[in-house]
Design a protein around this motif. Structure first.
Motif, mmCIF file in Angstrom:
data_model
loop_
_atom_site.group_PDB
_atom_site.id
_atom_site.type_symbol
_atom_site.label_atom_id
_atom_site.label_comp_id
_atom_site.label_asym_id
_atom_site.label_seq_id
_atom_site.Cartn_x
_atom_site.Cartn_y
_atom_site.Cartn_z
ATOM 1 N N CYS A 1 1.119 -7.378 8.640
ATOM 2 C CA CYS A 1 0.953 -7.458 7.182
ATOM 3 C C CYS A 1 2.227 -7.454 6.364
ATOM 4 C CB CYS A 1 0.078 -6.315 6.703
ATOM 5 S SG CYS A 1 0.937 -4.728 6.774
ATOM 6 N N CYS B 1 2.846 0.721 6.425
ATOM 7 C CA CYS B 1 1.436 0.953 6.715
ATOM 8 C C CYS B 1 1.325 2.404 7.170
ATOM 9 C CB CYS B 1 0.957 0.028 7.831
ATOM 10 S SG CYS B 1 1.094 -1.701 7.388
ATOM 11 N N GLU C 1 -6.380 3.014 8.276
ATOM 12 C CA GLU C 1 -5.156 2.679 7.552
ATOM 13 C C GLU C 1 -5.348 3.072 6.093
ATOM 14 O OE1 GLU C 1 -4.080 -1.458 7.080
ATOM 15 O OE2 GLU C 1 -1.949 -0.968 7.275
ATOM 16 N N CYS D 1 -0.932 0.150 3.022
ATOM 17 C CA CYS D 1 -0.633 -1.124 3.690
ATOM 18 C C CYS D 1 0.182 -1.983 2.721
ATOM 19 C CB CYS D 1 -1.972 -1.803 4.032
ATOM 20 S SG CYS D 1 -1.842 -3.367 4.928
ATOM 21 N N TRP D 2 0.948 -2.945 3.264
ATOM 22 C CA TRP D 2 1.619 -3.924 2.387
ATOM 23 C C TRP D 2 0.590 -4.546 1.460
ATOM 24 C CZ3 TRP D 2 6.081 -6.336 0.873
ATOM 25 C CH2 TRP D 2 7.250 -5.933 1.504
ATOM 26 N N CYS E 1 -4.773 -4.014 8.349
ATOM 27 C CA CYS E 1 -4.304 -3.849 9.729
ATOM 28 C C CYS E 1 -5.355 -3.185 10.623
ATOM 29 C CB CYS E 1 -2.986 -3.083 9.736
ATOM 30 S SG CYS E 1 -1.735 -3.935 8.782
HETATM 31 ZN ZN LIG Z 1 -0.901 -2.828 6.983
#
Ligand SMILES: [Zn+2]
Length: 179
Positions: A126, A171, A160, A163-164, A137
């Motif tokens: 990501c 992440c 997760e 995350c981006w 992810c």
């Molecule tokens: Zn991620």
């Protein structure tokens, strides 16, 4: 020739893991590396296809399950389950770096409960993606769960939380032992 899968061995689309890992032999000129874009094209086209065919929830479940299968295999091939926890975590970190998977950091690991918080920066799946507001992810969630499951012999649920794709630069994974 038909491949006979022994009981307890993971059947990967009727191929063994050993067969899948014979890259050197088959790619004498091109070798074992390829651009991240190729990996991501495969991943995101598959995500889109599974979502179209079965819905988003099933797609996520499929990625988590596949990640878990791969995580357990990665453990078998690359990690030493006899190591003490800290050395084991350091070994995961080193292997994920070696494979250009991402830069792992362990923020927390509670030895009593097994609860862990891990971050991966420059994550393969990501990093660099535009913000969509949703974590993506899911394969990594499964992958981490698979490794922790193989090492601790406990079932893990990994989620997760940053995350981006949610606007973060790493992440962050929350790993809990399944009750
Ligand atoms: Zn991620």
């Amino acid at each position: 020739m038909e491949k006979i899968v022994k009981k307890g061995e993971t059947d990967v689309a009727s191929l063994s893991w050993d067969a899948i890992f014979q890259v050197k032999e088959g790619r004498k000129k091109l070798g074992e590396q390829m651009p991240v874009e190729v990996y991501r094209m495969f991943e995101y086209s598959l995500r889109a296809t599974l979502t179209q065919m079965y819905g988003k929830e099933s797609m996520i479940k499929a990625f988590r399950t596949a990640g878990e299968m791969a995580g357990r295999e990665f453990y078998k091939r690359n990690l030493d389950g006899d190591l003490m926890l800290n050395d084991f975590l350091a070994q995961i970190q080193q292997k994920l770096l070696e494979y250009n998977f991402g830069l792992l950091r362990v923020e927390k690991f509670d030895v009593q409960t097994g609860h862990a918080v891990l971050t991966v920066s420059e994550d393969l799946d990501c990093s660099g993606l535009p913000v969509s507001g949703e974590t993506v992810c899911n394969y990594d969630e499964g992958f981490i769960a698979g490794i922790l499951n193989a090492y601790t012999k406990k079932e893990y649920v990994v989620t997760e939380i940053d995350c981006w794709a949610t606007g973060d630069t790493v992440c962050r994974f929350d790993a809990k032992v399944k009750e």
